[in-house]
Design a protein around this motif. Structure first.
Motif, short mmCIF file in Angstrom:
data_model
loop_
_atom_site.label_atom_id
_atom_site.label_comp_id
_atom_site.label_asym_id
_atom_site.label_seq_id
_atom_site.Cartn_x
_atom_site.Cartn_y
_atom_site.Cartn_z
N UNK A 170 41.83 -100.22 -56.16
CA UNK A 170 42.19 -98.91 -56.68
C UNK A 170 42.86 -98.06 -55.60
N UNK A 171 44.00 -97.47 -55.98
CA UNK A 171 44.74 -96.57 -55.08
C UNK A 171 44.85 -95.20 -55.71
N UNK A 172 44.63 -94.16 -54.93
CA UNK A 172 44.75 -92.79 -55.38
C UNK A 172 45.98 -92.15 -54.74
N UNK A 173 46.97 -91.82 -55.58
CA UNK A 173 48.12 -91.05 -55.12
C UNK A 173 47.70 -89.58 -55.13
N UNK A 174 47.24 -89.12 -53.98
CA UNK A 174 46.74 -87.75 -53.86
C UNK A 174 47.71 -86.85 -53.12
N UNK A 175 48.99 -86.99 -53.41
CA UNK A 175 49.99 -86.15 -52.74
C UNK A 175 49.57 -84.68 -52.78
N UNK A 176 49.07 -84.24 -53.94
CA UNK A 176 48.59 -82.87 -54.08
C UNK A 176 47.08 -82.84 -54.34
N UNK A 177 46.36 -83.75 -53.71
CA UNK A 177 44.91 -83.75 -53.84
C UNK A 177 44.31 -82.44 -53.34
N UNK A 178 44.98 -81.85 -52.34
CA UNK A 178 44.54 -80.54 -51.82
C UNK A 178 44.46 -79.51 -52.96
N UNK A 179 45.42 -79.56 -53.88
CA UNK A 179 45.42 -78.63 -55.00
C UNK A 179 44.26 -78.88 -55.96
N UNK A 180 43.93 -80.16 -56.17
CA UNK A 180 42.80 -80.48 -57.03
C UNK A 180 41.52 -79.88 -56.46
N UNK A 181 41.33 -80.02 -55.17
CA UNK A 181 40.14 -79.46 -54.53
C UNK A 181 40.15 -77.94 -54.59
#
Length: 356
Positions: A170-181
């Motif tokens: 499993x890979x997470x493309x969290x380019x904007x993971x900061x925004x999710x947090x």
């Protein structure tokens, strides 16, 4: 110019420029750039992973992840509207020789059952060599094409469980993971916890000039460094740009709620404009995706002529993105330009229809 094309258009603040100018540097290909090493260690720590590797772009981190996890001919399961599918130039096929099994998610979010359906069912009566082997699941959070949508944590956990049960990595493309947090308060490490790899971007929401990172186990990152070099991502004195990313990581994450609030303020205006199609509740973070009654290109050109830049994303579809260089006054001015240009273009269309 009020530039709402992307959160990649930001300019480094003075303190970030100072940090870059004074960065300690070395040759990153030889592994001795101290600022790059600090950035990688700090990123890995935030994401709860053993190691991380700094790269020029989010597209490269995603593609290196795919290549590291797969072999040519494999099947990678992902949302049909994901950045990997729409905005990375066909790289999975070109660079890794893999096939994308596209799931039709709801604004980028899909279910565990959809994962199971995408993987398919094997049976002892059918040859096992006919279908490409599904080996990787890729998830994007927040989802750009879904209007900056945040994955619900329980749904995210369920799709990972379904993938694991079928033997997928499993890979997470969290380019904007900061925004999710920033939107939910859920730590980045919790979102990333059950993924073998996670990519994050410093030049989008955080406002750094260059760079993304790919994190995972020490063994995974060591293998990923091979493909970083193979894909042409070897840096030399990269500490100069890594210092900007490190500054953004340490100082700008706390500002993201402001971008979300300004996206919401613009959305509050857009939903009152006749002809605009936008569900207010769909604006969760810093990205707005809305439809206009006139051709999208005409609308974007008209707004650009008055100093407001946005992107065409379909025949009638528009994307606008808030970022740290957009002020409250900019939002008010952009809203006024959008309202006035839509009124003018709609009236023009009505006149043409009447004359015909």
């Amino acid at each position: 110019m009020i530039d709402l094309r992307s959160d990649t258009v930001t300019r480094p603040v003075a303190a970030m420029r100072d940090a870059m100018a004074n960065a300690a540097v070395g040759d990153d290909v030889y592994g001795d750039d101290p600022t790059v090493r600090r950035l990688e260690a700090r990123t890995a720590g935030i994401l709860g992973k053993e190691a991380a590797v700094y790269m020029p772009t989010g597209s490269m981190t995603n593609q290196v992840a795919i290549r590291t996890h797969t072999e040519p001919g494999d099947l990678v399961v992902m949302d049909a509207g994901s950045h990997v599918v729409r905005s990375e130039g066909g790289a999975p096929a070109a660079l890794s020789g893999v096939t994308a099994q596209r799931i039709l998610g709801e604004r980028g979010i899909f279910t565990a059952d959809q994962v199971r359906d995408a993987i398919g069912t094997s049976h002892h009566g059918s040859p096992s060599t006919l279908n490409p082997p599904a080996t990787l699941l890729s998830v994007e959070n927040t989802h750009n094409g879904g209007g900056g949508r945040v994955w619900p944590l329980d749904t995210l956990d369920e799709v990972v469980v379904a993938a694991r049960a079928a033997g997928l990595r499993c890979h997470l493309d969290g380019a904007r993971l900061w925004n999710a947090t920033a939107a939910t308060g859920v730590p980045e490490a919790r979102y990333a916890r059950d993924f073998d790899s996670v990519s994050v971007c410093f030049s989008k929401a955080l406002g750094a000039p260059v760079g993304s990172a790919l994190a995972g186990s020490a063994a995974f990152v060591q293998r990923a460094r091979r493909f970083k070099q193979l894909f042409g991502g070897g840096f030399r004195q990269a500490g100069i740009i890594a210092a900007g990313a490190l500054y953004a990581l340490e100082h700008h994450r706390g500002d993201l709620g402001r971008d979300h609030a300004r996206a919401g303020a613009l959305a509050d205006v857009l939903v009152t404009i006749p002809g605009v199609k936008l569900v207010r509740e769909h604006v969760e973070t810093n990205i707005l995706r809305f439809a206009v009654p006139c051709p999208a290109g005409d609308f974007v050109d008209a707004c650009m002529g008055r100093g407001v830049a946005m992107l065409v994303s379909g025949r009638h579809d528009i994307r606008a993105v808030m970022h740290r260089d957009v002020s409250e006054g900019d939002v008010e001015r952009a809203a006024g330009v959008i309202r006035e240009e839509l009124r003018r273009l709609t009236a023009k269309m009505s006149t043409v229809d009447y004359m015909m």
